[in-house]
Write an enzyme that holds these catalytic residues in place. Structure first.
Site, PDB file in Angstrom:
ATOM      1  N   GLU A   1       0.849  -1.199   0.027  1.00 24.83           N
ATOM      2  CA  GLU A   1       0.233  -0.145  -0.016  1.00 24.83           C
ATOM      3  C   GLU A   1       0.833   1.332   0.101  1.00 24.83           C
ATOM      4  O   GLU A   1       0.647   2.430   0.569  1.00 24.83           O
ATOM      5  CB  GLU A   1      -0.965  -0.069   1.274  1.00 24.83           C
ATOM      6  CG  GLU A   1      -2.396  -0.612   0.810  1.00 24.83           C
ATOM      7  CD  GLU A   1      -2.837  -0.251  -0.468  1.00 24.83           C
ATOM      8  OE1 GLU A   1      -2.868   1.078  -0.941  1.00 24.83           O
ATOM      9  OE2 GLU A   1      -3.017  -1.198  -1.124  1.00 24.83           O
TER      10      GLU A   1
HETATM   11  C1  LIG Z   1       2.465  -9.837   0.280  1.00 23.81           C
HETATM   12  C2  LIG Z   1       2.191  -8.666  -0.577  1.00 23.81           C
HETATM   13  C3  LIG Z   1       0.993  -8.369  -0.947  1.00 23.81           C
HETATM   14  C4  LIG Z   1       0.930  -7.445  -1.735  1.00 23.81           C
HETATM   15  N1  LIG Z   1      -0.597  -7.169  -2.165  1.00 23.81           N
HETATM   16  C5  LIG Z   1      -0.729  -6.307  -3.251  1.00 23.81           C
HETATM   17  C6  LIG Z   1      -1.795  -6.047  -3.990  1.00 23.81           C
HETATM   18  O1  LIG Z   1      -3.088  -6.538  -3.519  1.00 23.81           O
HETATM   19  N2  LIG Z   1      -2.062  -5.389  -5.114  1.00 23.81           N
HETATM   20  C7  LIG Z   1      -1.094  -4.653  -5.533  1.00 23.81           C
HETATM   21  O2  LIG Z   1      -1.374  -3.995  -6.602  1.00 23.81           O
HETATM   22  N3  LIG Z   1      -0.161  -4.773  -5.073  1.00 23.81           N
HETATM   23  C8  LIG Z   1       0.330  -5.574  -4.050  1.00 23.81           C
HETATM   24  N4  LIG Z   1       1.586  -5.750  -3.302  1.00 23.81           N
HETATM   25  C9  LIG Z   1       2.723  -4.913  -4.005  1.00 23.81           C
HETATM   26  C10 LIG Z   1       3.137  -3.777  -2.915  1.00 23.81           C
HETATM   27  O3  LIG Z   1       2.318  -2.703  -3.001  1.00 23.81           O
HETATM   28  C11 LIG Z   1       4.459  -3.374  -3.467  1.00 23.81           C
HETATM   29  O4  LIG Z   1       5.531  -4.489  -3.292  1.00 23.81           O
HETATM   30  C12 LIG Z   1       4.948  -1.965  -2.926  1.00 23.81           C
HETATM   31  O5  LIG Z   1       4.164  -1.081  -3.216  1.00 23.81           O
HETATM   32  C13 LIG Z   1       6.532  -1.689  -3.236  1.00 23.81           C
HETATM   33  O6  LIG Z   1       6.703  -1.666  -4.609  1.00 23.81           O
HETATM   34  P1  LIG Z   1       7.956  -2.703  -5.188  1.00 23.81           P
HETATM   35  O7  LIG Z   1       7.885  -3.905  -4.344  1.00 23.81           O
HETATM   36  O8  LIG Z   1       7.963  -2.993  -6.487  1.00 23.81           O
HETATM   37  O9  LIG Z   1       9.186  -1.893  -4.659  1.00 23.81           O
HETATM   38  P2  LIG Z   1      10.058  -0.741  -5.337  1.00 23.81           P
HETATM   39  O10 LIG Z   1       8.954   0.109  -5.852  1.00 23.81           O
HETATM   40  O11 LIG Z   1      10.680  -1.184  -6.256  1.00 23.81           O
HETATM   41  O12 LIG Z   1      10.784  -0.082  -4.334  1.00 23.81           O
HETATM   42  C14 LIG Z   1      11.982  -0.342  -3.507  1.00 23.81           C
HETATM   43  C15 LIG Z   1      12.381   0.430  -2.566  1.00 23.81           C
HETATM   44  O13 LIG Z   1      12.666   1.487  -3.056  1.00 23.81           O
HETATM   45  C16 LIG Z   1      12.028   2.608  -2.392  1.00 23.81           C
HETATM   46  N5  LIG Z   1      11.515   3.745  -3.183  1.00 23.81           N
HETATM   47  C17 LIG Z   1      10.912   3.742  -4.535  1.00 23.81           C
HETATM   48  N6  LIG Z   1      10.734   4.782  -4.685  1.00 23.81           N
HETATM   49  C18 LIG Z   1      11.057   5.685  -4.039  1.00 23.81           C
HETATM   50  C19 LIG Z   1      11.371   6.977  -4.036  1.00 23.81           C
HETATM   51  N7  LIG Z   1      10.807   7.785  -4.769  1.00 23.81           N
HETATM   52  N8  LIG Z   1      11.975   7.694  -2.833  1.00 23.81           N
HETATM   53  C20 LIG Z   1      12.213   7.037  -1.881  1.00 23.81           C
HETATM   54  N9  LIG Z   1      12.326   5.509  -2.179  1.00 23.81           N
HETATM   55  C21 LIG Z   1      11.691   5.011  -3.088  1.00 23.81           C
HETATM   56  C22 LIG Z   1      10.849   2.034  -1.768  1.00 23.81           C
HETATM   57  O14 LIG Z   1      10.277   2.519  -0.491  1.00 23.81           O
HETATM   58  C23 LIG Z   1      11.464   0.759  -1.439  1.00 23.81           C
HETATM   59  O15 LIG Z   1      12.085   0.614  -0.238  1.00 23.81           O
HETATM   60  C24 LIG Z   1       1.880  -6.571  -2.450  1.00 23.81           C
HETATM   61  C25 LIG Z   1       3.035  -7.070  -2.054  1.00 23.81           C
HETATM   62  C26 LIG Z   1       3.471  -8.150  -1.443  1.00 23.81           C
HETATM   63  C27 LIG Z   1       5.075  -8.439  -1.064  1.00 23.81           C
END
Ligand SMILES: Cc1cc2nc3c(=O)[nH]c(=O)nc-3n(C[C@H](O)[C@H](O)[C@H](O)COP(=O)(O)OP(=O)(O)OC[C@H]3O[C@@H](n4cnc5c(N)ncnc54)[C@H](O)[C@@H]3O)c2cc1C
Length: 598
Positions: free
Chosen positions: A443
């Site tokens: 989220e």
């Molecule tokens: C168990 C689980 C359930 C989930 N359920 C859903 C769901 O129901 N629907 C859905 O759509 N998604 C879902 N997700 C996805 C989840 O919302 C994302 O994993 C999350 O938003 C982060 O995206 P990412 O994993 O691609 O990380 P990334 O976007 O690659 O981020 C990696 C790191 O970089 C940091 N970062 C990125 N951009 C910035 C910035 N501009 N400034 C500072 N730091 C930054 C982030 O904070 C993080 O620490 C789920 C994930 C999991 C693991």
């Protein structure tokens, strides 16, 4: 085996004694007749449901997890989940706070909030199946066409079908502007969607005959980035005009993620292979429509950690009274035993009180926010509606990030109370830690919440909404500033409230010169803001309790409340000084580190 007792007394304290929710709700036409007895009775039944139906499935669900049949693409959740869901639907729990026009019971959000806190304590993984449906309901309710609402909302309201939110793709999570899923317009007004989503919670299961996926995708001529995203509703089974379930749609589960916690919830890779969907809201405005769901989900995620903090605390408290180890430093306490119960040791108390203070402070904040949601929707005065909406928008990233970070601190502290027994599975404590961990990530990670708070919600409007909340805090300070009994709570709160304006202005000024300054300070800033908000609620809770004590009420509940407030202000709140210092230390120590990170 862990135990759980619904904290009904504490919920009643927050709702009826501190926030006086029924007085506030009476002003809102749809809730004019609601009384405390009705709210309490619903929550008592809700607590029974959590304890008797979903809590017994928490450990078994964690151990068993979900299974995918790779040939049929069907997912089976852990044993008992489906039956528990049937009971949930039968009991009408899905409909509690939903619009009566679509079959809902129309109860205030406050009731839903407390019910879901208990459900999250009992079993976060299970609760995510109906939890996601709520967000889908709200997005459709706000942005769906009349035909979509008529077709889908009654099914979500009754719980007959569940909903999901499909945003994330393998190459984009935070940066949704990069998403690639395509939506091709068809002659009949529908769209065909093709692409891959990952990490979709409750993305596939056999608990309901249909699943409604809310999917973000791009039209062929869409502008690049987040301005080119549209929202679609894509059912697992196509829906006939009469609402019955039709043919299988081209959306299926391609795999399940193996993960650290919430094993009972199916985290699905979702393949869209020419799946038929209809658009929700306007073309290229999908992100705005999805934000309705995301905001609801952000409050919901904070509530997940609140639930886990509470259940972890209850178990750690019981264990600390029972487990004997070493003698108290200040002299033997349990003379009849070979050692004293570990609750005599100051640091064990610190761990327990940390969890207690975070649970009870979080509950007050969460109930307050849902009351604001009710006011935003139904208050007859337009200004109150507007102010309520603005304040809840300010507080949403705090609920999401502060409550989940606190949940991390609290569940770990409670596990620590068990010593080595906390680390092994038998007592259930390590599961609370694992389950909570995702709440800080999904989220929008807590970093993203912090940027949202400092960058958009505070600096983005020159601190106008923060000042509105500051006035609310200021009124309490003015009311209690001369009350000696309140000094230990009001003085630190007043000091921080005073510092906050200068602190914010300073960060805004530095951020104006170099935007990395905002990025470097935001996480610390959110925690400081979180303590300002918690400090306000802890002061209010202490105020209510002290008044009862002064009036001669002998119930030890009130003394416990004052003592917990005292602990909070003495041991947790002062971290704001360090956080302000680290925030002020700026971005240089982070951004001039190429050599260090080479
Ligand atoms: C168990 C689980 C359930 C989930 N359920 C859903 C769901 O129901 N629907 C859905 O759509 N998604 C879902 N997700 C996805 C989840 O919302 C994302 O994993 C999350 O938003 C982060 O995206 P990412 O994993 O691609 O990380 P990334 O976007 O690659 O981020 C990696 C790191 O970089 C940091 N970062 C990125 N951009 C910035 C910035 N501009 N400034 C500072 N730091 C930054 C982030 O904070 C993080 O620490 C789920 C994930 C999991 C693991």
């Amino acid at each position: 085996m862990p135990q759980y007792n619904p904290p009904l007394r504490d919920m009643q304290f927050v709702m009826h004694e501190v926030l006086k929710v029924t007085d506030e709700l009476k002003i809102l036409p749809p809730h004019a007749d609601i009384d405390a007895d009705t709210i309490n009775a619903v929550l008592e039944e809700g607590g029974k449901f959590a304890v008797e139906v979903t809590f017994p499935l928490n450990i078994s669900g964690d151990e068993e997890g979900c299974t995918l049949d790779k040939t049929t693409h069907e997912v089976t959740p852990p044993k008992g989940f489906k039956e528990a869901y049937a009971k949930y639907v039968e009991g009408g729990w899905a409909a509690l706070s939903c619009d009566p026009e679509y079959g809902g019971q129309g109860l205030p959000f406050v009731v839903n909030q407390c019910f879901y806190e208990m459900m999250n304590s009992a079993n976060q993984a299970w609760t995510m199946y109906p939890g996601l449906s709520h967000g889908a309901y709200e997005a459709l309710h706000a942005h769906g066409t009349d035909a979509q609402k008529k077709l889908y909302l009654p099914k979500l309201v009754s719980g007959e079908w569940t909903g999901t939110m499909c945003l994330t793709e393998p190459h984009c999570g935070t940066d949704l502007g990069m998403l690639r899923t395509k939506a091709e317009p068809q002659a009949d007004g529908t769209f065909k969607l093709t692409g891959n989503k990952i990490f979709i919670s409750a993305g596939e299961h056999d608990m309901t005959p249909n699943i409604l996926h809310l999917v973000l995708a791009r039209l062929p001529d869409a502008p690049q980035g987040s301005k080119g995203i549209s929202l679609f509703i894509v059912p697992k089974f196509n829906v006939n005009e009469d609402g019955s379930v039709g043919s299988r749609n081209g959306i299926y589960c391609g795999g399940l993620e193996h993960k650290m916690g919430i094993h009972g919830n199916a985290t699905a890779q979702i393949v869209l292979d020419g799946a038929v969907g209809t658009m929700v809201g306007a073309p290229n405005k999908g992100l705005a429509a999805m934000f309705v769901m995301m905001n609801a989900a952000r409050l919901g995620v904070g509530n997940q950690s609140l639930g886990l903090t509470e259940v972890a605390y209850q178990n750690a408290l019981a264990y600390a009274k029972d487990r004997i180890q070493m003698r108290s430093l200040s002299g033997v306490k349990a003379k009849d035993k070979p050692a004293d119960p570990i609750i005599v040791h100051p640091d064990v108390r610190k761990m327990l009180l940390t969890a207690k203070a975070y649970a009870e402070g979080g509950r007050a904040l969460a109930v307050y926010c849902t009351l604001l949601l009710d006011k935003e929707l139904h208050h007859p005065d337009e200004k109150v509606r507007k102010d309520s909406g603005e304040i809840v928008a300010l507080l949403t990233p705090i609920v999401k990030a502060f409550l989940t970070d606190n949940g991390h601190i609290a569940t770990n502290a409670c596990m620590q109370v068990f010593g080595g027994h906390g680390y092994i599975k038998e007592w259930g404590m390590e599961q609370f830690v694992r389950d909570n961990r995702i709440n800080m990530i999904y989220e929008g990670t807590n970093t993203i919440q912090s940027l949202d708070l400092l960058g958009r919600k505070v600096l983005g409007n020159n601190g106008a909404t923060l000042k509105k909340f500051g006035k609310i805090v200021g009124a309490l300070i003015a009311e209690e500033g001369v009350n000696e009994k309140m000094a230990e709570f009001i003085n630190p709160l007043a000091y921080l409230a005073d510092q906050m304006t200068k602190f914010t202005t300073e960060l805004g000024f530095k951020g104006f010169q170099n935007p990395d300054e905002v990025g470097a300070a935001a996480v610390d800033y959110l925690r400081v803001a979180g303590h300002l908000v918690f400090g306000y609620f802890w002061a209010r809770m202490a105020q209510t309790a002290l008044r009862e004590i002064a009036a001669g009420n002998p119930d030890p509940f009130y003394l416990a409340k004052v003592q917990t407030a005292r602990f909070y202000f003495a041991k947790l709140f002062p971290e704001t000084a360090t956080l302000m210092r680290t925030a002020r230390s700026g971005s240089r120590a982070l951004m001039d580190t190429d050599a260090a990170l080479a």
